[in-house]
Design a protein around this motif. Structure first.
Motif, mmCIF file in Angstrom:
data_model
loop_
_atom_site.group_PDB
_atom_site.id
_atom_site.type_symbol
_atom_site.label_atom_id
_atom_site.label_comp_id
_atom_site.label_asym_id
_atom_site.label_seq_id
_atom_site.Cartn_x
_atom_site.Cartn_y
_atom_site.Cartn_z
ATOM 1 N N ARG A 278 90.829 -5.084 80.942
ATOM 2 C CA ARG A 278 90.791 -3.853 80.173
ATOM 3 C C ARG A 278 90.995 -2.654 81.082
ATOM 4 N N LEU A 279 91.798 -1.697 80.611
ATOM 5 C CA LEU A 279 92.064 -0.498 81.384
ATOM 6 C C LEU A 279 91.044 0.586 81.102
ATOM 7 N N LEU A 280 90.404 0.538 79.933
ATOM 8 C CA LEU A 280 89.416 1.542 79.561
ATOM 9 C C LEU A 280 88.027 1.034 79.882
ATOM 10 N N SER A 281 87.183 1.917 80.400
ATOM 11 C CA SER A 281 85.787 1.575 80.663
ATOM 12 C C SER A 281 84.928 2.201 79.582
ATOM 13 N N GLU A 282 84.174 1.369 78.880
ATOM 14 C CA GLU A 282 83.325 1.889 77.815
ATOM 15 C C GLU A 282 82.212 2.757 78.383
ATOM 16 N N PRO A 287 81.393 -2.507 85.151
ATOM 17 C CA PRO A 287 82.370 -3.402 85.779
ATOM 18 C C PRO A 287 83.586 -3.617 84.881
ATOM 19 N N ARG A 288 84.717 -3.922 85.509
ATOM 20 C CA ARG A 288 85.945 -4.163 84.754
ATOM 21 C C ARG A 288 85.799 -5.424 83.920
ATOM 22 N N ARG A 289 86.342 -5.398 82.718
ATOM 23 C CA ARG A 289 86.217 -6.524 81.800
ATOM 24 C C ARG A 289 87.490 -7.359 81.798
ATOM 25 N N TYR A 290 87.297 -8.675 81.740
ATOM 26 C CA TYR A 290 88.402 -9.614 81.692
ATOM 27 C C TYR A 290 88.263 -10.470 80.442
ATOM 28 N N GLY A 291 89.405 -10.901 79.915
ATOM 29 C CA GLY A 291 89.362 -11.726 78.714
ATOM 30 C C GLY A 291 90.657 -12.472 78.492
ATOM 31 N N ILE A 312 96.060 -6.694 68.872
ATOM 32 C CA ILE A 312 95.808 -7.830 69.756
ATOM 33 C C ILE A 312 94.321 -8.160 69.766
ATOM 34 N N LYS A 313 93.990 -9.440 69.533
ATOM 35 C CA LYS A 313 92.602 -9.883 69.580
ATOM 36 C C LYS A 313 92.314 -10.500 70.939
ATOM 37 N N VAL A 314 91.255 -9.998 71.580
ATOM 38 C CA VAL A 314 90.879 -10.472 72.909
ATOM 39 C C VAL A 314 89.464 -11.030 72.875
ATOM 40 N N GLN A 315 89.305 -12.204 73.452
ATOM 41 C CA GLN A 315 87.980 -12.789 73.638
ATOM 42 C C GLN A 315 87.527 -12.442 75.048
ATOM 43 N N TRP A 316 86.579 -11.502 75.164
ATOM 44 C CA TRP A 316 86.120 -11.052 76.471
ATOM 45 C C TRP A 316 85.208 -12.094 77.099
ATOM 46 N N ASP A 317 85.314 -12.212 78.411
ATOM 47 C CA ASP A 317 84.454 -13.149 79.129
ATOM 48 C C ASP A 317 83.000 -12.704 79.009
ATOM 49 N N SER A 318 82.117 -13.688 78.953
ATOM 50 C CA SER A 318 80.693 -13.382 78.875
ATOM 51 C C SER A 318 80.179 -12.978 80.250
ATOM 52 N N THR A 319 79.170 -12.144 80.253
ATOM 53 C CA THR A 319 78.488 -11.737 81.478
ATOM 54 C C THR A 319 77.046 -12.205 81.390
ATOM 55 N N PRO A 320 76.311 -12.234 82.490
ATOM 56 C CA PRO A 320 74.912 -12.670 82.429
ATOM 57 C C PRO A 320 74.129 -11.898 81.375
#
Length: 411
Positions: A278-282, A287-291, A312-320
């Motif tokens: 993701r290019l945008l940070s909420e 941290p940068r998000r990947y999916g 586009i539908k993105v499934q973001w990786d889970s974080t702790p």
């Protein structure tokens, strides 16, 4: 009227820092105005659904426009910022990426930092990290027993505030004391709110505010969401200018996209299974998000077929300590990991209407392949015909050469 124009140069620098890294159009820039994104922001402001009836408005899903005016504004009571952007729709033949040269008057040599109020004690005095204090504030005389100085700080409206800047030797920290509680009480700041300090090119110091709890004003209560869309629809159909209010504190998702950014995003192949980031940070500093892309479809196929808004539908990786998230995003919010694949992309629409017909437009397309060295190959039917004629000509030439070689001794 509970808002005012931001005209002073330092105030403009504060305004820019208050919107963080969000994109704000510039005068002379070509942008795509996405109707769905605008409706989404208006709906959030009015706290209602974004699926208001628009079938009779004849609004395209996106409109190519040129920016002819940008006014920076701030609410008098809350200091929340917004931009009033004036757009003029363009025709299809004006789709020229190379001609996209905005007038850029953004300031340079400006330092800024943000400090959050973490407790009620911050109302009496605000601790400033040493690095920020030394780079943003004038230097203190550290040879005296109690280094201190008086600062004149200007807010978004040009109002000056007087603070006492001291250095606590026993804590080895910088601090704003006298005058700070007056500022906090006047601005009604609470823990969780943040202050943005800015040092301008000429050494002036400015201050802006990010509020943890957003306070809506009455600016839009006199106009309905549908009325705003009707004004945009009329401007698009007549080719006349229209105004768009952009509130970055309502939603961080811009609905006016630079033409070049849009073109670059739709060139990429976002097929299912593609890994993206993701290019945008909420949240600033998050941290940068990947999916992974799990779908590519219209978010509203009935009213907005063929729209790229959140397609586009993105499934973001889970974080702790969190769950995986599925989100609908726009192509320009993400970028593929590694070398992106290039797909067949629209070069120039055929229609002479304003870009963004609600029906799927026709395009001239070119298939682009990349070899191992990164060179592009353009495959068209003309290439196949050319190869056939060259082959036939070679056969005929060889035949006549053979005939001449065999029968020449007999002549």
């Amino acid at each position: 009227m509970d808002y005012a124009d931001v005209k002073d140069n330092l105030c403009a620098q504060i305004w820019v820092r208050c919107v963080r890294s969000l994109y704000i159009p510039k005068i002379g820039e070509k942008v795509f105005y996405f109707t769905q994104g605008h409706m989404e922001q208006v709906a959030i402001y009015h706290q209602q659904e974004s699926n208001m009836e628009t079938t009779n408005l004849n609004l395209p899903n996106k409109v190519l426009c040129i920016v002819i005016g940008v006014q920076l504004k701030a609410h008098v009571n809350t200091d929340e910022v917004f931009a009033l952007v004036t757009l003029i729709p363009l025709k299809q033949q004006e789709f020229m990426v190379e001609d996209n040269h905005p007038f850029d008057d953004s300031p340079s040599e400006v330092y800024s930092f943000k400090k959050m109020l973490t407790s009620i004690e911050d109302a009496a005095g605000l601790y400033i990290p040493k690095e920020h204090a030394e780079r943003c504030f004038p230097s203190l005389d550290m040879t005296v027993q109690q280094p201190m100085q008086d600062l004149v700080v200007k807010d978004l409206h040009g109002i000056e505030w007087n603070f006492r800047h001291i250095y606590c030797d026993h804590k080895k920290e910088h601090m704003l004391t006298c005058g700070w509680s007056t500022f906090v009480n006047s601005k009604k700041l609470v823990p969780g709110d943040s202050c943005i300090f800015v040092r301008g090119e000429n050494g002036e110091i400015g201050i802006g505010i990010h509020r943890a709890m957003k306070q809506h004003s009455d600016i839009w209560k006199t106009s309905s969401p549908l009325g705003l869309m009707c004004a945009a629809s009329h401007a698009v159909s007549t080719g006349t200018m229209f105004h768009v209010q952009y509130y970055p504190w309502i939603t961080p998702f811009e609905f006016m996209i630079p033409l070049r950014t849009y073109v670059e995003s739709i060139e990429r192949d976002y097929s299912i299974g593609t890994r993206v980031r993701r290019l945008l940070s909420e949240v600033e500093g998050s941290p940068r998000r990947y999916g992974t892309i799990v779908g590519n479809e219209d978010i509203d196929p009935i009213r907005w077929p063929g729209s790229e808004w959140r397609c586009i539908k993105v499934q973001w990786d889970s974080t702790p300590n969190s769950f995986t998230q599925l989100e609908s995003v726009c192509p320009w919010w993400i970028e593929p990991l590694g070398s992106p694949k290039i797909k067949s992309f629209p070069i120039l629409p055929l229609s002479n209407e304003v870009i963004g017909s609600s029906s799927t437009p026709e395009y001239h397309t070119v298939d682009v392949d990349m070899d191992m060295q990164g060179r592009q190959h353009y495959n068209t039917r003309n290439d196949e015909n050319s190869i056939f004629f060259i082959f036939a000509f070679s056969i005929i030439l060889c035949f006549f050469t053979f005939v001449i070689f065999v029968f020449r001794p007999l002549l």
